[in-house]
Motif scaffolding. Structure first.
Motif, PDB file in Angstrom:
ATOM      1  N   THR A  38      10.303  -9.662 -11.001  1.00  0.00           N
ATOM      2  CA  THR A  38      10.964  -9.011 -11.003  1.00  0.00           C
ATOM      3  C   THR A  38      10.661  -7.623 -10.255  1.00  0.00           C
ATOM      4  O   THR A  38       9.783  -7.880  -9.740  1.00  0.00           O
ATOM      5  N   PHE A  39      11.517  -7.422  -9.269  1.00  0.00           N
ATOM      6  CA  PHE A  39      11.638  -6.173  -8.856  1.00  0.00           C
ATOM      7  C   PHE A  39      11.405  -4.503  -9.032  1.00  0.00           C
ATOM      8  O   PHE A  39      12.505  -4.330  -9.340  1.00  0.00           O
ATOM      9  N   THR A  40      10.872  -4.009  -9.402  1.00  0.00           N
ATOM     10  CA  THR A  40      10.231  -2.306  -9.227  1.00  0.00           C
ATOM     11  C   THR A  40       9.855  -1.441  -8.426  1.00  0.00           C
ATOM     12  O   THR A  40       9.803  -1.110  -9.564  1.00  0.00           O
ATOM     13  N   GLY A  41       9.773  -2.331  -7.756  1.00  0.00           N
ATOM     14  CA  GLY A  41       9.191  -1.017  -6.927  1.00  0.00           C
ATOM     15  C   GLY A  41      10.831   0.382  -6.096  1.00  0.00           C
ATOM     16  O   GLY A  41      11.906  -0.230  -6.207  1.00  0.00           O
ATOM     17  N   ILE A  42      10.608   1.152  -5.215  1.00  0.00           N
ATOM     18  CA  ILE A  42      11.248   1.738  -4.766  1.00  0.00           C
ATOM     19  C   ILE A  42      12.359   1.764  -3.263  1.00  0.00           C
ATOM     20  O   ILE A  42      11.907   0.794  -2.367  1.00  0.00           O
ATOM     21  N   THR A  43      13.264   1.571  -3.030  1.00  0.00           N
ATOM     22  CA  THR A  43      13.675   1.259  -2.344  1.00  0.00           C
ATOM     23  C   THR A  43      14.758   2.628  -1.345  1.00  0.00           C
ATOM     24  O   THR A  43      14.860   3.514  -2.283  1.00  0.00           O
ATOM     25  N   ARG A  78       0.849  -1.208  -0.249  1.00  0.00           N
ATOM     26  CA  ARG A  78      -0.055   0.017  -0.154  1.00  0.00           C
ATOM     27  C   ARG A  78       0.999   1.628   0.037  1.00  0.00           C
ATOM     28  O   ARG A  78       1.999   1.395   0.954  1.00  0.00           O
ATOM     29  N   PRO A  79       0.728   1.774  -1.010  1.00  0.00           N
ATOM     30  CA  PRO A  79       1.342   3.442  -1.008  1.00  0.00           C
ATOM     31  C   PRO A  79       1.314   4.479   0.053  1.00  0.00           C
ATOM     32  O   PRO A  79       0.876   4.342   0.630  1.00  0.00           O
ATOM     33  N   SER A  80       2.678   5.407   0.267  1.00  0.00           N
ATOM     34  CA  SER A  80       3.028   5.172   1.640  1.00  0.00           C
ATOM     35  C   SER A  80       2.993   7.120   0.991  1.00  0.00           C
ATOM     36  O   SER A  80       3.125   7.229  -0.145  1.00  0.00           O
ATOM     37  N   LYS A  81       3.228   7.742   1.930  1.00  0.00           N
ATOM     38  CA  LYS A  81       3.425   9.648   1.281  1.00  0.00           C
ATOM     39  C   LYS A  81       4.349   9.567   0.601  1.00  0.00           C
ATOM     40  O   LYS A  81       5.305  10.171  -0.437  1.00  0.00           O
ATOM     41  N   GLN A  82       5.882   8.559   1.690  1.00  0.00           N
ATOM     42  CA  GLN A  82       6.983   8.380   1.255  1.00  0.00           C
ATOM     43  C   GLN A  82       7.218   7.992  -0.255  1.00  0.00           C
ATOM     44  O   GLN A  82       7.964   8.887  -1.348  1.00  0.00           O
ATOM     45  N   ALA A  83       6.520   7.015  -0.218  1.00  0.00           N
ATOM     46  CA  ALA A  83       6.227   6.199  -1.431  1.00  0.00           C
ATOM     47  C   ALA A  83       5.695   7.281  -3.404  1.00  0.00           C
ATOM     48  O   ALA A  83       6.050   6.967  -3.948  1.00  0.00           O
ATOM     49  N   ALA A  84       4.976   8.470  -2.616  1.00  0.00           N
ATOM     50  CA  ALA A  84       4.890   9.229  -3.622  1.00  0.00           C
ATOM     51  C   ALA A  84       5.911  10.624  -3.817  1.00  0.00           C
ATOM     52  O   ALA A  84       5.444  10.474  -4.757  1.00  0.00           O
ATOM     53  N   TYR A  85       6.557  10.490  -2.659  1.00  0.00           N
ATOM     54  CA  TYR A  85       7.872  11.082  -3.284  1.00  0.00           C
ATOM     55  C   TYR A  85       8.543  10.604  -3.818  1.00  0.00           C
ATOM     56  O   TYR A  85       9.341  11.001  -5.156  1.00  0.00           O
ATOM     57  N   GLY A  86       9.369   9.049  -3.527  1.00  0.00           N
ATOM     58  CA  GLY A  86       9.749   8.861  -4.143  1.00  0.00           C
ATOM     59  C   GLY A  86       9.409   8.905  -6.033  1.00  0.00           C
ATOM     60  O   GLY A  86      10.225   8.167  -6.271  1.00  0.00           O
ATOM     61  N   MET A  87       7.876   8.396  -6.425  1.00  0.00           N
ATOM     62  CA  MET A  87       7.794   8.650  -7.659  1.00  0.00           C
ATOM     63  C   MET A  87       7.862  10.070  -7.859  1.00  0.00           C
ATOM     64  O   MET A  87       8.357   9.321  -9.431  1.00  0.00           O
ATOM     65  N   LEU A  88       8.151  11.053  -7.141  1.00  0.00           N
ATOM     66  CA  LEU A  88       8.286  12.124  -8.316  1.00  0.00           C
ATOM     67  C   LEU A  88       9.801  11.947  -8.487  1.00  0.00           C
ATOM     68  O   LEU A  88      10.037  12.534  -9.104  1.00  0.00           O
ATOM     69  N   ALA A  89      10.185  11.868  -7.449  1.00  0.00           N
ATOM     70  CA  ALA A  89      11.858  11.986  -7.197  1.00  0.00           C
ATOM     71  C   ALA A  89      12.040  10.328  -8.683  1.00  0.00           C
ATOM     72  O   ALA A  89      12.822  11.426 -10.029  1.00  0.00           O
ATOM     73  N   ARG A  90      11.672   9.324  -8.813  1.00  0.00           N
ATOM     74  CA  ARG A  90      11.909   9.059 -10.314  1.00  0.00           C
ATOM     75  C   ARG A  90      11.528   9.931 -11.734  1.00  0.00           C
ATOM     76  O   ARG A  90      11.812   9.290 -13.000  1.00  0.00           O
ATOM     77  N   GLU A  93      13.796  -0.984   3.867  1.00  0.00           N
ATOM     78  CA  GLU A  93      14.552  -0.238   3.472  1.00  0.00           C
ATOM     79  C   GLU A  93      13.509  -0.360   1.750  1.00  0.00           C
ATOM     80  O   GLU A  93      13.584   0.657   0.999  1.00  0.00           O
ATOM     81  N   CYS A  94      12.565  -1.205   1.765  1.00  0.00           N
ATOM     82  CA  CYS A  94      11.607  -0.996   1.215  1.00  0.00           C
ATOM     83  C   CYS A  94      10.338   0.264   1.018  1.00  0.00           C
ATOM     84  O   CYS A  94      10.086   0.335   2.584  1.00  0.00           O
ATOM     85  N   VAL A  95      10.185   1.342   0.154  1.00  0.00           N
ATOM     86  CA  VAL A  95       9.636   2.378   0.594  1.00  0.00           C
ATOM     87  C   VAL A  95       8.055   1.685  -0.526  1.00  0.00           C
ATOM     88  O   VAL A  95       7.085   2.075   0.521  1.00  0.00           O
ATOM     89  N   PHE A  96       8.153   1.342  -1.216  1.00  0.00           N
ATOM     90  CA  PHE A  96       6.671   0.599  -2.063  1.00  0.00           C
ATOM     91  C   PHE A  96       7.584  -0.756  -2.598  1.00  0.00           C
ATOM     92  O   PHE A  96       7.987  -0.736  -3.348  1.00  0.00           O
TER      93      PHE A  96
END
Length: 454
Positions: A328-333, A211-223, A268-271
């Motif tokens: 395949t892991f494609t998530g954010i760390t 389930r995405p969090s605020k830090q996941a949204a920040y991480g996606m924006l960074a990506r 360390e898995c963010v999303f």
């Protein structure tokens, strides 16, 4: 600027509706006329978003150059689609019908749109966070459209984005609404808008990393900003993510002698995004690693052992997925966010800050029984090269390579991808039109949308 309009939304979305009506019955009540799907509670909507939330799309791993396949394995691939992707076929890449990546992507986009439309109708707010559901739907839609842009659109260039072909932007479930292929600027604008809204709706911590969090949204924006080569913004959003989650997984705590040593949904898995069934050609049975890739790692770097294993046939295989299996892991760390921030700092002249991030990550991957060798750099250019090298090492087989090659070639990196298959050499030169894959031909025929130039 808008591209050629069509009278109806593509069959893809109609088929997506069928998926919802047939595949989610345990979450939804169907009305008597069987034409509509009605969610009755917020819990239903949460369940819809949870269903398949962690699934990622692995097309970019298929087309990147991080592995090779033997001729016998190539011929034995289950679908022509994977053979076509492997050799960068210019057209007729994807199988037709409802089982290709385009269909999968827009099925999930439809689901997010459905949830966003149903949310205002729900009154049972007790015990359920409606904002979190909305933020989840927005983030997932953004992640999907962004991924689609990496596959079916050319890389983002600020000076041309307003005239380049983007993704179809379907933001509701209305089949009768005219739809069109947006510009690349509009595509990225929508992705960023959704993610910025999600930031304000999501909490900083979640009970489950799928389930995405605020830090996941920040991480996606960074990506996203990194892929756009807007490095200052990428670094700022990576920093925002790291302010909320910054603990790295110490590879000294892992058992490097076993298969799949990295635990799924680790500290360390963010999303979490990934799946064991999304890349047939990438599976550990078919995909072989080049020895030169393992040679990138210093002897004290634990990734040299944890990321690789030698199969019974003597070939080198990848073993470093954060899915704790062959998927395949494609998530954010946290590691990825340190790398984004480090590259941003280097490009903005902060050598000390860049090296601090790189060495923090490297030390978490370094054998505690071996003297640590920190990165050093005298210039911003040297620091940037170290950041890019560390990206290749840390993010191996994580869907990062394809997007990195696309953006770096716009800066003159002159990277040519190459495959050697049974004596036949296939190449993908810098900025080739095939960096935007052909949209499935049945979709083009059905909708009259413009196909990517070949």
């Amino acid at each position: 600027m808008y591209f050629k309009k069509i009278n109806k939304w593509s069959l893809v979305v109609l088929l997506s509706c069928i998926i919802l009506t047939s595949g989610c019955k345990k979450y939804l009540d169907e009305p008597s006329d069987k034409k509509l799907v009605i969610a009755t509670t917020l819990r239903d909507l949460q369940a819809l978003m949870d269903d398949g939330m962690g699934n990622g799309l692995g097309v970019m791993t298929d087309v990147a150059d991080e592995y090779y396949i033997l001729p016998t394995d190539y011929q034995g691939l289950y679908q022509d689609e994977h053979r076509n992707l492997f050799v960068w076929k210019p057209s007729h890449v994807f199988q037709l019908g409802n089982a290709n990546a385009w269909y999968t992507l827009y099925s999930s986009v439809y689901k997010s749109n459905f949830v966003l439309e149903q949310l205002p109708k729900m009154n049972d707010t007790k015990g359920i966070n409606a904002n979190a559901i909305k933020g989840t739907a927005l983030l997932k839609r953004a992640e999907l459209i962004y991924h689609g842009a990496q596959v079916w659109c050319m890389p983002y260039e600020e000076s041309t984005a307003s005239s380049m072909l983007g993704m179809p932007l379907k933001l509701n479930t209305d089949f009768a609404e005219n739809s069109y292929r947006s510009t690349l600027a509009e595509t990225y604008g929508q992705v960023i808008s959704d993610l910025k809204m999600a930031v304000h709706l999501l909490d900083a911590g979640t009970p489950a990393q799928y389930r995405p969090s605020k830090q996941a949204a920040y991480g996606m924006l960074a990506r996203v900003y990194l892929s756009m080569r807007k490095y200052k913004e990428a670094g700022l959003y990576a920093d925002s993510c790291l302010q909320l989650q910054s603990v790295l997984l110490d590879f000294n705590t892992l058992n490097s002698s076993i298969r799949y040593a990295i635990p799924s949904r680790n500290i360390e898995c963010v999303f979490f995004l990934g799946g064991s069934d999304q890349n047939i050609s990438f599976s550990s049975t078919n995909a072989k690693q080049y020895p030169a890739q393992q040679a990138m790692y210093e002897d004290g770097d634990l990734r040299k052992r944890i990321y690789f294993f030698v199969a019974t046939d003597g070939t080198l295989r990848f073993n470093g997925s954060h899915t704790n299996d062959s998927g395949t892991f494609t998530g954010i760390t946290v590691g990825e966010m340190l790398l984004v921030r480090a590259e941003s700092l280097a490009r903005n002249g902060d050598i000390v800050g860049c090296l601090a991030d790189l060495n923090e990550l490297k030390k978490a991957r370094w054998d505690k029984n071996v003297s640590f060798i920190p990165y050093v750099a005298a210039t911003s250019e040297e620091a940037k090269k170290l950041a890019l090298l560390e990206r290749r090492k840390e993010l191996l087989m994580r869907n990062a390579r394809w997007t990195d090659v696309r953006r770096l070639n716009l800066e003159g990196a002159n990277i040519t991808l190459e495959r050697n298959l049974d004596g036949m050499v296939y190449t993908l030169p810098p900025n080739d039109l095939r960096y935007a894959l052909a949209i499935p031909e049945d979709i083009i025929s059905l909708t009259n949308m413009p196909q990517n130039p070949r």
